[in-house]
Design an enzyme around this catalytic site. Sequence first.
Site, PDB file in Angstrom:
ATOM      1  N   TYR A  64      33.395  27.132  60.633  1.00 22.54           N
ATOM      2  CA  TYR A  64      34.513  26.461  61.295  1.00 22.54           C
ATOM      3  C   TYR A  64      34.318  26.549  62.808  1.00 22.54           C
ATOM      4  O   TYR A  64      34.557  25.579  63.533  1.00 22.54           O
ATOM      5  CB  TYR A  64      35.844  27.112  60.908  1.00 22.54           C
ATOM      6  CG  TYR A  64      36.194  26.961  59.451  1.00 22.54           C
ATOM      7  CD1 TYR A  64      36.735  25.776  58.956  1.00 22.54           C
ATOM      8  CD2 TYR A  64      36.004  28.008  58.557  1.00 22.54           C
ATOM      9  CE1 TYR A  64      37.075  25.636  57.618  1.00 22.54           C
ATOM     10  CE2 TYR A  64      36.340  27.884  57.216  1.00 22.54           C
ATOM     11  CZ  TYR A  64      36.864  26.705  56.753  1.00 22.54           C
ATOM     12  OH  TYR A  64      37.196  26.561  55.436  1.00 22.54           O
ATOM     13  N   ASN A  85      41.802  17.193  54.353  1.00 22.44           N
ATOM     14  CA  ASN A  85      40.820  16.155  54.030  1.00 22.44           C
ATOM     15  C   ASN A  85      41.211  15.475  52.719  1.00 22.44           C
ATOM     16  O   ASN A  85      41.244  16.114  51.676  1.00 22.44           O
ATOM     17  CB  ASN A  85      39.441  16.818  53.925  1.00 22.44           C
ATOM     18  CG  ASN A  85      38.356  15.891  53.434  1.00 22.44           C
ATOM     19  OD1 ASN A  85      38.560  14.704  53.279  1.00 22.44           O
ATOM     20  ND2 ASN A  85      37.203  16.456  53.187  1.00 22.44           N
ATOM     21  N   HIS A  94      33.599  21.297  51.835  1.00 25.41           N
ATOM     22  CA  HIS A  94      33.091  22.548  51.261  1.00 25.41           C
ATOM     23  C   HIS A  94      31.882  23.068  52.040  1.00 25.41           C
ATOM     24  O   HIS A  94      31.529  24.231  51.922  1.00 25.41           O
ATOM     25  CB  HIS A  94      32.736  22.358  49.782  1.00 25.41           C
ATOM     26  CG  HIS A  94      31.725  21.287  49.522  1.00 25.41           C
ATOM     27  ND1 HIS A  94      32.084  19.955  49.432  1.00 25.41           N
ATOM     28  CD2 HIS A  94      30.389  21.336  49.364  1.00 25.41           C
ATOM     29  CE1 HIS A  94      30.991  19.239  49.214  1.00 25.41           C
ATOM     30  NE2 HIS A  94      29.948  20.057  49.176  1.00 25.41           N
ATOM     31  N   GLU A 124      24.724  21.608  45.566  1.00 28.17           N
ATOM     32  CA  GLU A 124      23.957  20.959  46.629  1.00 28.17           C
ATOM     33  C   GLU A 124      22.712  21.737  47.048  1.00 28.17           C
ATOM     34  O   GLU A 124      21.921  21.245  47.840  1.00 28.17           O
ATOM     35  CB  GLU A 124      24.849  20.741  47.850  1.00 28.17           C
ATOM     36  CG  GLU A 124      25.932  19.718  47.550  1.00 28.17           C
ATOM     37  CD  GLU A 124      26.766  19.377  48.761  1.00 28.17           C
ATOM     38  OE1 GLU A 124      27.414  18.328  48.710  1.00 28.17           O
ATOM     39  OE2 GLU A 124      26.769  20.130  49.759  1.00 28.17           O
TER      40      GLU A 124
END
Length: 125
Positions: A64, A85, A94, A124
């Site tokens: 962040y 979001n 994520h 991912e």
Amino acid sequence: MPASTAMQAAGSGTLAAEVSRQLQAWLLDASFCFDLPYQLEGTPFQRRVWQAIAAIAPGQTLSYQQLAANIGSVARAVGGACGRNPLPIIIPCHRVLAKNGLGGFNLSTGNEMLAIKRWLLAHER
């Protein structure tokens, strides 16, 4: 054009079928790039955060704080925008983590939501 307007203009079910097709493609290959019509409704700041999140490549993450520095903001404000979001798979919030852990997901730090975030990140990699 809002997604609901696009679906009406294209005929009932057309957009829904395309969303389904693209989600299935993403499930098979996490590097798949979504190409869906949408119009985000949010503050100018939220839209700026969401645009920065969308630029994070699959398999990559930012904190962040890093994302906030990239857009000239602060981590807490970025976290709030991430939590609001409206398209969390297409705009992959994520991929934004706390500097010492997962952080939250969908305005929650509960086990169920963090399990989803863990799954998305693992998918991912």
